[in-house]
Design an enzyme around this catalytic site. Structure first.
Site, PDB file in Angstrom:
ATOM      1  N   ILE A 127      -3.742 -31.470  -5.334  1.00 29.22           N
ATOM      2  CA  ILE A 127      -4.976 -30.362  -5.774  1.00 29.22           C
ATOM      3  C   ILE A 127      -5.844 -30.527  -4.069  1.00 29.22           C
ATOM      4  CG2 ILE A 127      -7.287 -30.164  -6.668  1.00 29.22           C
ATOM      5  CD1 ILE A 127      -5.798 -30.619  -9.075  1.00 29.22           C
ATOM      6  N   GLU A 128      -5.168 -29.720  -3.768  1.00 28.90           N
ATOM      7  CA  GLU A 128      -5.679 -29.400  -2.397  1.00 28.90           C
ATOM      8  C   GLU A 128      -7.480 -28.619  -2.106  1.00 28.90           C
ATOM      9  OE1 GLU A 128      -2.803 -30.097   1.001  1.00 28.90           O
ATOM     10  OE2 GLU A 128      -1.866 -31.577  -0.613  1.00 28.90           O
ATOM     11  N   GLN A 129      -7.627 -29.039  -2.731  1.00 26.07           N
ATOM     12  CA  GLN A 129      -9.233 -27.773  -3.287  1.00 26.07           C
ATOM     13  C   GLN A 129      -9.894 -28.652  -2.750  1.00 26.07           C
ATOM     14  OE1 GLN A 129      -9.093 -26.294  -7.225  1.00 26.07           O
ATOM     15  NE2 GLN A 129      -6.977 -26.590  -6.661  1.00 26.07           N
TER      16      GLN A 129
END
Ligand SMILES: *[C@@H]1O[C@H](CO)[C@@H](O)[C@H](O)[C@H]1NC(C)=O
Ligand SMILES: *[C@@H]1O[C@H](CO)[C@@H](O)[C@H](O)[C@H]1NC(C)=O
Ligand SMILES: *[C@@H]1O[C@H](CO)[C@@H](O)[C@H](O)[C@H]1NC(C)=O
Length: 303
Positions: A127-129
Site C-alpha cells: 500500500i504505497e499511499q
C-alpha cells in the site's frame, strides 16, 4: 499402534476427496506441486518479480519467496514450488475504503479465494499511499494487516503475509503508518531502501537512488521506534533513475528539473533505467563508472 493405524486410515479417507478435487485443476505436471510450501527458512531471499519470464534466469538455489507483481504465470508457480520457494500475491487496496471493517473482510476473502485458485502461498501487501497520522486510516491499516495475516495463516497452512514500508518511518511521501503495529501483525516487513530521492527537500541535486548513509538512517529510525529487528528485510533494486540534468555544476554535482512530488523536488524528474540498460550505457558514457565517496554509490554521466 492399531489405534493410530485406524486414525490414519480415517484421515486418509476424509482427506482423499478434498485432495483429489484440489489437485484436479492443478496446472503443474506433478499435482503435489500445487500444495502450499510449509517449510520456514532461517532467512529470506525474497524476489519481487514483474513478469516477462525473467524468472527463468534467477538463481533458484537462493530464492525463498517470489512476489508475483506481473501477470499470473502458472508455470512460474509450479517451478517455484518445485524449488521449495513460495509464490505470493500482490495486495493493494484504497486506504479510504479500509476504514469499514466489512469492506476489509470482503477484500481479504477475495484475496484468499484468488490465492487458493492460483495455488499461492501468501500475500505481500504493498500500500504505497498517503495516510494522515490522526486519520481513521492509520489504525485501519494496522487492522487490515492483522486481519489478513490471521485469515491467511488460518486458511492456507504455512502461508506468509508481508508488508512493504518506505525507506524511513519519518512520513516519507506523507505515509504515516504504525510501523511497530504493522510489523507485529504480519510475518515481516520489507524496507524499500530505494527511491530515496522521491522527496528532496534541499537543493534539487541529482543523487544516488539509495545513498548508504540515508539508507542506514532509515533503519536506525525504524529501530528507534521499537520495530522488531527480526521482522525487517532489506530490499534493493536493480534500477536507478536517469534523466536530463539542468546544469552540470561540477563532477558528480548536477542540478535537476523541479518536478515536484508531494511538495518537494523529486526523482520524478527522471525515469527508471533498468540494470540491463545501465550495464550497456555505462560503456558508452562520458565518465565511465565512477564512485561517489559521500553517498557510497556508483554513478556515471552520459549524453
Ligand atoms: C490528509 O490531510 C490533508 C490535509 O488535512 C488532506 O488534504 C488530505 O486529503 C488527507 N489525506 C488523506 C489520504 O486522507
Ligand atoms: C500501533 O498498533 C498497536 C497494535 O494495534 C497499538 O497497540 C499501538 O498503540 C499502536 N502504536 C501507535 C504509535 O499508534
Ligand atoms: C554518514 O554518517 C556518519 C555517521 O552518522 C557520519 O559520520 C558521516 O559524516 C556521514 N557521511 C555523510 C557523507 O553524510
Amino acid at each position: 499402534r492399531q489405534l493410530r493405524g485406524l486414525h490414519g486410515l480415517a484421515l486418509l479417507l476424509l482427506a482423499l476427496p478434498l485432495v483429489t478435487n484440489a489437485d484436479a485443476d492443478c496446472p503443474c505436471e506433478e499435482p503435489t506441486l500445487c500444495r502450499p510450501i510449509r517449510h520456514h527458512p532461517d532467512h529470506e531471499v525474497f524476489v519481487f518479480d514483474v513478469g516477462y519470464k525473467t524468472w527463468k534466469y534467477y538463481d533458484w538455489s537462493q530464492i525463498t519467496t517470489l512476489a508475483a507483481f506481473g501477470k499470473y504465470d502458472s508455470e512460474l508457480m509450479c517451478y517455484a514450488h518445485s524449488k521449495g520457494a513460495r509464490v505470493v500475491l500482490k495486495g493493494d487496496v484504497s486506504v479510504k475504503d479500509i476504514i469499514d471493517p466489512s469492506f476489509r473482510a470482503s477484500w481479504i476473502a477475495q484475496k484468499l479465494i484468488l490465492a487458493k485458485k492460483q495455488y499461492m502461498d501468501g500475500i505481500n501487501i504493498d500500500i504505497e499511499q498517503e495516510v494522515n497520522c490522526s486519520s481513521p486510516e492509520y489504525d485501519a491499516l494496522t487492522a487490515l494487516v492483522k486481519e489478513t495475516t490471521d485469515a491467511f495463516h488460518r486458511e492456507i497452512e504455512g502461508s506468509q503475509v508481508t508488508f512493504d514500508v518506505a525507506w524511513s518511518p519519518k512520513n516519507i511521501d506523507k505515509r504515516c503508518y504504525n510501523y511497530t503495529g504493522i510489523a507485529d501483525a504480519c510475518d515481516f516487513v520489507f524496507v524499500m531502501s530505494y527511491d530515496e530521492q522521491s522527496q528532496v527537500w534541499s537543493d534539487c541535486i541529482a543523487a544516488a537512488n539509495a545513498p548508504y548513509n540515508q539508507t542506514l538512517t532509515g533503519y536506525l529510525d525504524l529501530y528507534s521506534r521499537n520495530v522488531n529487528k527480526d521482522l525487517i528485510v532489506l530490499i534493493i533494486v536493480y534500477y536507478t533513475f536517469g534523466g536530463s540534468l539542468l546544469n552540470f555544476v561540477q563532477k558528480g554535482y548536477c542540478t535537476i528539473a523541479k518536478v515536484p512530488f508531494r511538495g518537494a523536488c523529486s526523482d520524478a524528474a527522471g525515469r527508471q533505467v533498468p540494470y540491463k540498460v545501465i550495464m550497456k550505457q555505462i560503456n558508452s558514457s562520458i565518465s565511465g563508472g565512477q564512485w561517489n565517496e559521500d553517498q557510497q554509490a556508483p554513478y556515471y554521466n552520459y549524453k
